[in-house]
Design a protein around this motif. Structure first.
Motif, short mmCIF file in Angstrom:
data_model
loop_
_atom_site.label_atom_id
_atom_site.label_comp_id
_atom_site.label_asym_id
_atom_site.label_seq_id
_atom_site.Cartn_x
_atom_site.Cartn_y
_atom_site.Cartn_z
N ASN A 99 8.13 20.75 -4.24
CA ASN A 99 7.30 20.61 -3.42
C ASN A 99 7.53 20.07 -2.05
N LEU A 100 6.92 20.24 -1.00
CA LEU A 100 6.94 19.61 0.09
C LEU A 100 6.24 18.02 -0.02
N PRO A 101 6.57 17.20 0.79
CA PRO A 101 5.93 15.95 0.46
C PRO A 101 4.52 15.85 0.91
N MET A 102 3.64 15.01 0.58
CA MET A 102 2.21 14.95 0.84
C MET A 102 2.41 14.38 2.34
N ILE A 103 1.26 14.72 3.27
CA ILE A 103 1.39 13.88 4.41
C ILE A 103 0.30 12.87 4.59
N LYS A 136 12.29 12.74 19.84
CA LYS A 136 12.80 11.81 18.86
C LYS A 136 12.41 10.37 19.60
N ALA A 137 12.38 10.03 20.68
CA ALA A 137 12.04 9.03 21.27
C ALA A 137 10.70 8.66 20.95
N ILE A 138 9.63 9.53 20.56
CA ILE A 138 8.50 9.26 20.59
C ILE A 138 7.95 9.13 18.91
N VAL A 139 8.49 9.89 18.06
CA VAL A 139 8.23 9.78 16.73
C VAL A 139 9.33 9.43 15.73
N GLY A 140 10.47 9.54 16.15
CA GLY A 140 11.75 9.09 15.47
C GLY A 140 11.43 7.91 14.28
N GLU A 141 11.05 7.19 15.03
CA GLU A 141 10.87 5.80 14.17
C GLU A 141 9.59 5.59 13.53
N ALA A 142 8.41 6.53 14.04
CA ALA A 142 7.43 6.50 13.37
C ALA A 142 7.08 7.01 11.93
N GLY A 143 8.07 7.53 11.49
CA GLY A 143 7.83 8.51 10.05
C GLY A 143 8.78 7.92 9.17
N SER A 144 8.21 7.96 7.76
CA SER A 144 8.89 7.43 6.70
C SER A 144 8.83 8.45 5.56
N ILE A 145 9.74 8.70 4.68
CA ILE A 145 9.43 9.23 3.43
C ILE A 145 9.61 8.29 2.35
N VAL A 146 8.42 8.45 1.55
CA VAL A 146 8.27 7.51 0.41
C VAL A 146 8.52 8.39 -0.83
N SER A 147 9.51 7.67 -1.84
CA SER A 147 9.83 8.63 -2.95
C SER A 147 9.96 7.66 -4.19
N THR A 148 10.00 8.26 -5.47
CA THR A 148 9.71 7.63 -6.53
C THR A 148 11.11 7.90 -7.35
N VAL A 149 11.70 6.87 -8.09
CA VAL A 149 12.98 7.11 -8.85
C VAL A 149 12.39 7.83 -10.23
N LEU A 150 13.25 9.00 -10.22
CA LEU A 150 12.80 9.86 -11.65
C LEU A 150 13.88 9.68 -12.63
N ALA A 158 0.69 -1.16 0.11
CA ALA A 158 -0.08 -0.11 -0.07
C ALA A 158 0.87 1.27 0.12
N ILE A 159 1.76 1.09 0.72
CA ILE A 159 2.71 2.42 0.84
C ILE A 159 3.24 2.69 -0.43
N THR A 160 3.56 1.61 -1.11
CA THR A 160 3.95 1.82 -2.70
C THR A 160 3.04 2.43 -3.62
N GLU A 161 1.93 2.61 -3.00
CA GLU A 161 0.70 3.11 -4.16
C GLU A 161 0.54 4.46 -3.68
N LEU A 162 1.06 5.23 -2.50
CA LEU A 162 0.89 6.46 -2.25
C LEU A 162 1.41 7.43 -3.23
N HIS A 163 0.88 8.50 -3.47
CA HIS A 163 1.68 9.79 -4.18
C HIS A 163 2.73 10.39 -3.56
N THR A 164 3.84 10.15 -4.43
CA THR A 164 5.11 10.80 -3.71
C THR A 164 5.73 12.01 -4.38
N PRO A 165 6.53 12.59 -3.51
CA PRO A 165 7.15 12.14 -2.22
C PRO A 165 6.21 12.56 -1.38
N ALA A 166 6.14 11.47 -0.28
CA ALA A 166 5.23 11.41 0.86
C ALA A 166 5.96 11.04 2.26
N PHE A 167 5.27 11.92 3.10
CA PHE A 167 5.92 11.76 4.43
C PHE A 167 4.61 10.66 5.06
#
Ligand SMILES: Cc1ncc(COP(=O)(O)O)c(C=O)c1O
Length: 393
Positions: A357-361, A252-266, A9-18
């Motif tokens: 542009n900034l990543p979609m959230i 960082k202890a609370i959110v550090g591991e909770a976020g990813s940036i999904v991107s696409t090779v251009l 599912a992550i791979t189907e998000l619009h990118t770049p995405a946070f």
């Protein structure tokens, strides 16, 4: 958006995405729940780390409030928190034209210096509890760029200076109602916090005896209750001797591991014998990558994979690079690259350099759905550049 789970599912998000994961944030906060309940230690989440409004809303039941660094952050918190929770502020430079508004919005103010305490006390103290940030002059961080206790630090009143002021019995020193210290950065050793508490207590015991609150700051990483044993010791040490409210504000202890940036090779091409994969994201979406020269974790990386690429950001900066990575299958235009564990200090520091542009959230919600929270567009860029509706103001 339809219900989608897992990587596919992550791979189907619009990118770049946070993408931030609500369960991960809540699990990390639940490690602290014992401290809130049994120890009476209040937990504040610092907005400087991560400030997506909907996510802060999700955190609200699991924290006692938030800590902020500016009038804007204070306004943001009050917008969704109303007057339900505690707001604490510290910044090296309070502005005279903001101090009244800040003291209306915040319950606690830690001035960064004795001069700011003296200058603003009377304007702030009618609404907020006033204290100071101290620099305990006990260093644990090697890299001085991230060491709040570095020599000639701008962060807080040095403890020896506070001792001298204490002896002088100046009126504004007597007004100190609480203290904040934040002295570490990504430390996994919470014993250092216990050491700091004991060090301050030994150096200036009369200060602790007079306080009604102590804010222990953040700067520590932990994964479970066991890691937090020294925090329990520090809280007990203080509570056994003094009648004070204690705050702890890990970011960082609370959110550090909770976020990813999904991107696409251009694009992919070769340069001096190495393959370059240009992504639709940039180090400017996660500036600490460049600042700390960190090599972020990539989900698809395969340590012994035989296809190697330099992953590059899409801006004009030659050093806008994430590093060299191996993959078990060749990348192609359109492949997805997911940077993991980039939840902290990411979007809060992101810029639109080059007009990128900034990543979609997106939130990965508690029931596993991906929910689009925010999409930036040309209007954001235009207003940042002084155009659009702001141009006529
Ligand atoms: C005063 C204060 N509190 C809390 C934090 C959060 O620190 P961390 O994200 O390392 O836990 C910071 C970070 O700079 C800070 O300056």
């Amino acid at each position: 958006m339809t219900r989608k789970n897992g990587v596919s599912a992550i791979t189907e998000l619009h990118t770049p995405a946070f993408v931030y994961d609500e369960n991960s944030i809540l699990n990390n906060l639940s490690i602290l729940s014992k401290f809130r309940e049994s120890f009476g230690c209040k937990i504040l989440f610092p907005l400087k780390t991560f400030s997506i409004a909907d996510a802060l809303d999700v955190m609200t039941p699991a924290v006692n409030g938030f800590s902020v660094s500016s009038l804007f952050e204070a306004k943001l918190v009050r917008e969704f928190l109303g007057y339900r929770g505690i707001v604490h502020i510290t910044t090296p430079g309070f502005r005279p034209d903001e101090i009244e508004d800040i003291s209306k919005l915040c319950d606690y103010i830690s001035f960064n210096s004795l001069s700011q305490l003296k200058r603003f006390y009377h304007r702030a103290a009618t609404q907020a509890k006033c204290g100071i940030r101290i620099n305990p002059q006990l260093s644990f961080v090697e890299d001085c760029r991230y060491n709040p206790c570095r020599k000639h630090s701008k962060l807080g009143v040095p403890l020896d200076q506070l001792c001298a002021a204490w002896q002088s019995k100046s009126w504004f020193v007597k007004k100190i109602n609480g203290i904040l210290f934040h002295t570490n950065c990504e430390s996994k050793d919470i014993n250092q916090l216990l050491q700091t508490v004991k060090h301050i207590d030994k150096t200036l015991p009369e200060l602790f005896a007079k306080l009604s609150w102590i804010n222990l700051g953040g700067g520590y990483l932990f994964n479970n209750q066991d890691d937090l044993a020294p925090l329990a010791e520090a809280v007990n040490f203080i509570k056994n001797k003094y009648d004070v409210d204690i705050f702890f504000e890990p970011g960082k202890a609370i959110v550090g591991e909770a976020g990813s940036i999904v991107s696409t090779v251009l694009d992919i091409f070769s340069s001096d014998g190495k393959d370059i994969a240009v992504l639709d994201t940039t180090v400017n979406h996660m500036p600490e990558i460049f600042e700390y020269q960190i090599r972020p974790e990539v989900m698809q990386e395969s340590i012994d994979g035989k296809y190697e690429y330099i992953l590059a950001g899409t801006t004009c900066l030659a050093g806008d690079l994430f590093g060299e990575y191996q993959f078990s299958r060749p990348l192609k235009t359109g492949s997805r690259i997911i940077f993991q564990k980039v939840g902290a200090y990411t979007l809060v520091k992101a810029s639109m350099f080059n007009g990128v542009n900034l990543p979609m959230i997106y939130a990965r919600t508690q029931d596993g759905k991906f929910e689009l929270k925010k999409q930036f567009d040309y209007e954001h860029f235009l207003s940042k550049c002084g155009g659009g509706t702001y141009a006529t103001v």
